[in-house]
Design a protein around this motif. Structure first.
Motif, short mmCIF file in Angstrom:
data_model
loop_
_atom_site.label_atom_id
_atom_site.label_comp_id
_atom_site.label_asym_id
_atom_site.label_seq_id
_atom_site.Cartn_x
_atom_site.Cartn_y
_atom_site.Cartn_z
N ILE A 204 0.86 -1.19 0.00
CA ILE A 204 0.00 0.00 0.00
C ILE A 204 0.89 1.23 0.00
CG2 ILE A 204 -1.83 1.24 1.19
CD1 ILE A 204 -2.69 -1.40 2.45
N GLY B 139 -2.89 4.37 5.57
CA GLY B 139 -4.32 4.08 5.59
C GLY B 139 -4.70 2.87 4.77
N ARG B 140 -5.99 2.82 4.41
CA ARG B 140 -6.54 1.67 3.72
C ARG B 140 -6.23 1.73 2.22
NH1 ARG B 140 -12.47 1.28 4.01
NH2 ARG B 140 -12.25 3.44 3.28
N ARG B 141 -6.09 0.56 1.63
CA ARG B 141 -5.82 0.50 0.20
C ARG B 141 -6.91 1.21 -0.60
NH1 ARG B 141 -4.52 -5.15 -2.56
NH2 ARG B 141 -2.39 -4.47 -2.17
N ASP C 1 -8.53 3.79 0.03
CA ASP C 1 -8.35 5.24 0.06
C ASP C 1 -7.05 5.67 -0.63
OD1 ASP C 1 -10.70 5.51 1.60
OD2 ASP C 1 -9.58 5.11 3.44
N SER D 25 2.55 -0.09 4.75
CA SER D 25 1.64 -0.76 5.67
C SER D 25 2.31 -1.90 6.42
CB SER D 25 0.43 -1.30 4.90
OG SER D 25 -0.37 -2.12 5.72
N ASP E 40 0.54 -3.68 8.46
CA ASP E 40 -0.48 -4.73 8.42
C ASP E 40 -0.25 -5.64 7.21
OD1 ASP E 40 -1.74 -3.91 10.73
OD2 ASP E 40 -3.24 -2.69 9.69
#
Length: 244
Positions: A119, A123-125, A127, A156, A158
């Motif tokens: 990523i 943040g989230r992929r 976004d 990321s 995560d």
């Protein structure tokens, strides 16, 4: 142990299972890259050398010149295979193959290359990807061979945890760091791992050796080699660090 030669920026060469792999080729001299009619990114240093033979390019993405510059594009035409994102493969043509997350390709010598999540921003992929584009990392495995992870432009941790859940501890992690920042994007948050996050990624991966690249040669990289050394020292991992 996998021997890795670093050329600057995101570009490194390593031999694995008898094949020569090159990450994100950037061999242009220093200079500016225009974007939308304005100065975009600035390369500040030349590469430390050239390459004469490459079997496979592992290209995290093709859309930014700090990962694929003009000389790198020319090099791709001479390389038998480029592994990259699915959308990048469409742009690059028939010598390129796209790998979605967890999709694998078998190469000669019993080598498997698997595309893994990356990523390119905080943040989230969902976004991040519409702004900075699709990015892929890679894991290389083979019978009797060490596991190698190439992060690509990933921010990321995560994603790193997902990778270690599937592949377990890795022998060599080639980590992109440098905390690159563009003030108008994501409130200036890093688009790739900063030095402390790179050390944390190495710890999560259980990496026997971490080769940290993507932390020099570009003006928007806000952390360099000294920051990486300090972060790995603080994490108690300095004996496992190879700064290239």
């Amino acid at each position: 142990m996998v021997s890795v030669r670093v050329f600057g920026g995101p570009t490194a060469l390593f031999e694995y299972g008898g094949l020569r792999f090159l990450t994100d080729p950037t061999f242009d001299p220093p200079g500016d890259y225009a974007r939308d009619g304005r100065r975009g990114l600035t390369k500040t240093a030349p590469p430390s050398g050239t390459v004469t033979q490459v079997d496979v390019v592992l290209l995290s993405h093709d859309e930014h010149p700090d990962n694929l510059d003009n000389s790198g594009r020319a090099l791709l035409t001479t390389v038998p295979l480029t592994l990259t994102t699915p959308t990048g493969a469409q742009r690059l043509g028939n010598k390129a193959k796209g790998l979605a997350d967890w999709e694998s390709v078998e190469l000669k010598g019993g080598i498997t290359v698997t595309g893994v999540p990356a990523i390119h921003g905080p943040g989230r992929r969902a976004d991040v990807e519409p702004i900075t584009g699709q990015v892929v990392g890679f894991v290389l495995t083979g019978d009797g061979l060490p596991t190698v992870y190439v992060s690509g432009d990933n921010a990321s941790l995560d994603a790193v945890r997902e990778i270690v859940d599937r592949f377990g501890p890795v022998d060599t992690a080639i980590l992109f760091a440098g905390a690159p920042r563009i003030p108008v994007l994501f409130d200036g948050e890093p688009l790739v791992l900063d030095s402390a996050q790179a050390a944390e990624a190495a710890k999560i991966l259980g990496a026997s050796r971490s080769v940290v690249i993507h932390c020099d040669s570009w003006a928007h990289f806000t952390e360099g080699r000294d920051n990486v050394v300090a972060a790995f020292t603080a994490a108690g991992l300095i004996d496992r660090l190879d700064i290239g």
